[in-house]
Structures are given as structure tokens and as C-alpha cells.
Design a protein around this motif. Structure first.
Motif, short mmCIF file in Angstrom:
data_model
loop_
_atom_site.label_atom_id
_atom_site.label_comp_id
_atom_site.label_asym_id
_atom_site.label_seq_id
_atom_site.Cartn_x
_atom_site.Cartn_y
_atom_site.Cartn_z
N PRO A 160 0.84 -1.21 0.00
CA PRO A 160 0.00 0.00 0.00
C PRO A 160 0.87 1.25 0.00
O PRO A 160 2.05 1.20 0.34
N SER A 161 0.28 2.35 -0.42
CA SER A 161 0.99 3.63 -0.32
C SER A 161 -0.04 4.72 -0.08
O SER A 161 -1.24 4.53 -0.34
N SER A 162 0.42 5.83 0.41
CA SER A 162 -0.47 6.93 0.73
C SER A 162 -1.22 7.36 -0.53
O SER A 162 -0.60 7.71 -1.54
N ILE A 163 -2.56 7.30 -0.48
CA ILE A 163 -3.44 7.66 -1.62
C ILE A 163 -3.07 6.87 -2.87
O ILE A 163 -3.29 7.35 -4.00
N LYS B 5 -11.55 -7.62 11.74
CA LYS B 5 -12.18 -8.55 10.80
C LYS B 5 -13.00 -7.74 9.80
O LYS B 5 -13.94 -7.04 10.19
N SER B 6 -12.68 -7.87 8.53
CA SER B 6 -13.39 -7.11 7.50
C SER B 6 -14.85 -7.54 7.42
O SER B 6 -15.16 -8.72 7.57
N VAL B 7 -15.76 -6.59 7.17
CA VAL B 7 -17.18 -6.96 7.04
C VAL B 7 -17.55 -7.30 5.60
O VAL B 7 -18.60 -7.87 5.34
N LYS B 8 -16.71 -6.89 4.64
CA LYS B 8 -17.00 -7.27 3.26
C LYS B 8 -15.71 -7.45 2.47
O LYS B 8 -14.63 -7.06 2.93
N GLU B 9 -15.86 -8.04 1.32
CA GLU B 9 -14.71 -8.29 0.45
C GLU B 9 -14.06 -6.96 0.07
O GLU B 9 -14.74 -6.03 -0.38
N ALA B 10 -12.76 -6.86 0.28
CA ALA B 10 -12.06 -5.64 -0.09
C ALA B 10 -11.75 -5.69 -1.58
O ALA B 10 -11.58 -6.76 -2.16
N HIS B 11 -11.73 -4.51 -2.21
CA HIS B 11 -11.34 -4.52 -3.61
C HIS B 11 -9.90 -4.02 -3.75
O HIS B 11 -9.41 -3.23 -2.95
N GLY B 12 -9.22 -4.54 -4.76
CA GLY B 12 -7.82 -4.18 -4.96
C GLY B 12 -7.68 -2.84 -5.64
O GLY B 12 -8.65 -2.11 -5.85
N SER B 13 -6.46 -2.48 -5.96
CA SER B 13 -6.22 -1.22 -6.65
C SER B 13 -5.14 -1.44 -7.71
O SER B 13 -4.41 -2.43 -7.67
N ILE C 223 0.28 -11.42 -0.11
CA ILE C 223 0.62 -10.15 -0.78
C ILE C 223 -0.49 -9.73 -1.72
O ILE C 223 -0.91 -8.56 -1.73
N ASN C 224 -0.99 -10.67 -2.51
CA ASN C 224 -2.03 -10.31 -3.50
C ASN C 224 -3.39 -10.04 -2.87
O ASN C 224 -4.18 -9.28 -3.43
N ASN C 225 -3.66 -10.68 -1.74
CA ASN C 225 -4.98 -10.52 -1.12
C ASN C 225 -5.04 -9.47 -0.03
O ASN C 225 -6.10 -9.21 0.54
N ARG C 226 -3.89 -8.86 0.29
CA ARG C 226 -3.91 -7.78 1.28
C ARG C 226 -4.44 -6.51 0.62
O ARG C 226 -3.85 -6.00 -0.32
N HIS C 227 -5.58 -6.06 1.07
CA HIS C 227 -6.13 -4.80 0.57
C HIS C 227 -6.55 -3.98 1.79
O HIS C 227 -6.90 -4.53 2.83
N SER C 228 -6.53 -2.69 1.63
CA SER C 228 -6.94 -1.83 2.74
C SER C 228 -8.44 -1.95 2.97
O SER C 228 -9.22 -1.89 2.03
#
Lengths: 218, 218
Positions: A42-45, B189-197, B11-16
Motif C-alpha cells: 500500500p501507499s499513501s493515496i 475482521k473485515s465486514v465485506k470483500e475488499a477490492h484491490g487497486s 501479498i495479493n490478497n492484502r487490501h486496505s
């Protein structure tokens, strides 16, 4: 190579290695694959301020020889030395970055324009020291992922802090006003089993909810 | 929980994630286990300058409410907010750290004394800005590992940069002369599926061997 390596094994088995097999060369394709994974950080924005110069040619390695005192073995035996940099002007890519989101359907044109304006006001116009700190902080996140990803590709690494920053930048033809080195990472195939190192106990470095008289940990 | 998660999947599934299940509380034991893994990160001369304040009590969360503008959802729904700090005085622990190596049989008393002298000369006596930069750079390496380790324990994270640093330090009773915040990480614990960027292509951010007219990438 062990692309199925478990996260926990990669973390526990990553140790700094100072001598590599000089006959092992990582291909450009493989290096790009590893970097592509590492930049999922991740990165800022999502401004992705990290940049990389992958030094693998003999000519540049020779020029760096005097500039990495105490780390010459890593320089000369590694497959490559990855200079991880922060770009102080990283926010200039804001339009390119948010256009990718619009193209991917995850952002509207309006939201994109809102972000571009906010980033322009808050980052592009910020003092260089602010932009530099943002850049190298996020660059270090990627540096950590590079060291872990290397394990999945059968390589080891050595994060190097001891080098002549300004001279290294000059030799590598990198504008040191614009870019700030975050870490120099030697990467290659280890010639022997690396040994681990100790860590302070958690209670010495962590506090719950608040510090105690200003101090964190015991 | 998925302690067998592959590095590449983590790494691939880590999303904010910005919203968590407020009913999920991470136990102190589990948090310590995660931090113990994360601090396997490398640091300059193994001085481990990272420190953590794990904010989970309602009292402190309420006090932080006004200080984390735009990030209140994460604050109030997360299991904890981990403030990752660099300790400007981290090198003061050099004797404790190298004594661990001597006790583990991986270092002689002579080498330990050599390191203590070198660290005293080069770090303890260095200007505070140098010590601060060393500390937060290494703290960011651990921050990245915390976010990955969370995935192995079934949690998600959000790295937060937008908060009132000085006021947060004051509210949490942390000496802001001595410690520098590197990152505030919401975990839960996330409440929904995070989307990537999206990410910029490697060729835009990397150069081989040297920059071109001072510039890195195309």
C-alpha cells in the motif's frame, strides 16, 4: 524456487545474507515478476512513490566498489543490487494513476478529479521534506516485500544502509534532488545457510492503550 | 484463520479495509503472537527501533475520535489501532540486544563490545534527525509485515497516515520528542470483500543499471 512458500515461513526464514553465488544471474523477466509482486504494497493515496534502479552490470558494480565500504562482498557476488528510492515528485503521476482506476471501472471521472485536486493541494504543493518523507516511508514497505518475495523465488537478500548516498546516486545517474535512497538491497543465491538473530521481547517494545510516563514498553 | 497462507496470496490478497466487524476483539495473546512474527523484520545493526502502542480500550478510542478525521469508521469498528513508532533513543538498548546474541552463543564478548562502541559513536551520538530517520525507516519494515501477518490470522488492516500526530501522541501519553509515529494501522475482521487497486507498470518506475538523464523509469 518455492512459490508456494508460506508467509510465516518466508518471514521466519528470511535472514540477511552477505555472500552469494556469483554465477547465479536473475533474468530481467524474473526480476520484473518479483518487483510486480512487491509493489502490491500500500501507499499513501495509492501514489506509489517507490522507484527502483536494478544494478547488475559489471561496469556499474565496479564504479560502486569504493562507495559500499564493508559491503563489497555483497556487491560483487550478488546477482543484482536493487536501489529502492522514493521519488519526491511522485504525486506528479496522480492523473496517470487515477486514470487507471477509471479505466478499470473502480472510480468515476468525478472522483478522479476530486483526488487530483486534493493531491495537488496537499502533496504536490507541500514542502519537499514532506514529500520526501512520504516517499521513503512507502518505499520501505515495498523494500520489505522485495525481501520476502525473494524467498519465494529461491533467493536471499541483504538490506544495506552503509553506502555513500550522494556518490552512489551520481555514479548511477540519478537526480539526488528528486530521488531519495531508502534502501540498497543485495539479492542473489546464498552460498550457505544463513543464521538468524535474536529479538527483544514484545513486552520491552509494546504498550497497551497508552505509554507510561511517556515511555513505550517496559 | 489461515496460518498456512502462501506468501504470494498474502501479498495479493492484502487490501486496505475501512470497515470492520466491531464485535471481533483480538486477544492480547494473539496480538503478541502477530507482533512477534512481524518483528522478524531486519533493522540496521539489528537495533530494532520499532515500538508499538496497541490501542483497543474504548476510553482511548474516544479520545482519538477527533484526531483521526476521515478515519473514524476504522477507529471505532477495528479490533485495535496499532501505532507503530520509531524510538529515537533505540540505540540505548544496544547492550541488551547484543547480550542476547552472546547468550545465544552467536557472538563473543569481544565482538559485542566492538559493536557497542561502534553504535555509541555512530548512532547514539548522531543528531536526533539521523536517529529518527533510521528508526522510522525500520519501523515501516515491521509495519509491512504486520499487515501481511494479519492475513494469516484472518484479519485485515488499513494503514492510516491521516491523523494529528502530536495530539495523538499526547493523548496516548507518548513522549513525542523521543518517539516518532511511522504508521497507524487499523486491524480487525473485515465486514465485506475488499477490492484491490491498480499499480503503475514496472517500466514506468524502474531503470536497469543507471537512470536516464537523472530520471528513473520511463
Amino acid at each position: 524456487m518455492n512459490k508456494d512458500i508460506k508467509l510465516i515461513d518466508a518471514i521466519n526464514n528470511r535472514h540477511s545474507v552477505k555472500e552469494f553465488d556469483p554465477n547465479v544471474k536473475i533474468s530481467k523477466e524474473e526480476m520484473e515478476e518479483m518487483l510486480s509482486l512487491a509493489i502490491r504494497a500500500p501507499s499513501s493515496i495509492n501514489l506509489q512513490p517507490w522507484r527502483f534502479v536494478i544494478v547488475e552490470a559489471e561496469e556499474q558494480k565496479q564504479q560502486l566498489d569504493k562507495l559500499v565500504r564493508f559491503n563489497q562482498t555483497q556487491l560483487h557476488t550478488s546477482s543484482a543490487m536493487i536501489l529502492v528510492l522514493g521519488d519526491n515528485n511522485h504525486a506528479d503521476k496522480v492523473e496517470e494513476i487515477f486514470s487507471q482506476n477509471v479505466a478499470a471501472g473502480s472510480m468515476t471521472e468525478d472522483i478522479k478529479n476530486y483526488y487530483i485536486q486534493a493531491v495537488t493541494e496537499q502533496i504536490i504543493k507541500a514542502p519537499v521534506e514532506v514529500r520526501r518523507q512520504l516517499a521513503i516511508s512507502d518505499a520501505n514497505l515495498v523494500a520489505m516485500q522485495i525481501m520476502l518475495v525473494a524467498k519465494a523465488y529461491g533467493y536471499d537478500t541483504n538490506p544495506i544502509g552503509g553506502y555513500e548516498r550522494k556518490e552512489v546516486m551520481d555514479v548511477l545517474n540519478i537526480d539526488s534532488e528528486r530521488y531519495t535512497p531508502a534502501m540498497f538491497i543485495a539479492i542473489g543465491k546464498s552460498v550457505k545457510e544463513a543464521h538468524g538473530s535474536e529479538r527483544l521481547p514484545i513486552k520491552a517494545i509494546a504498550s497497551w492503550n497508552t505509554g507510561t510516563n511517556g515511555v513505550v514498553g517496559e
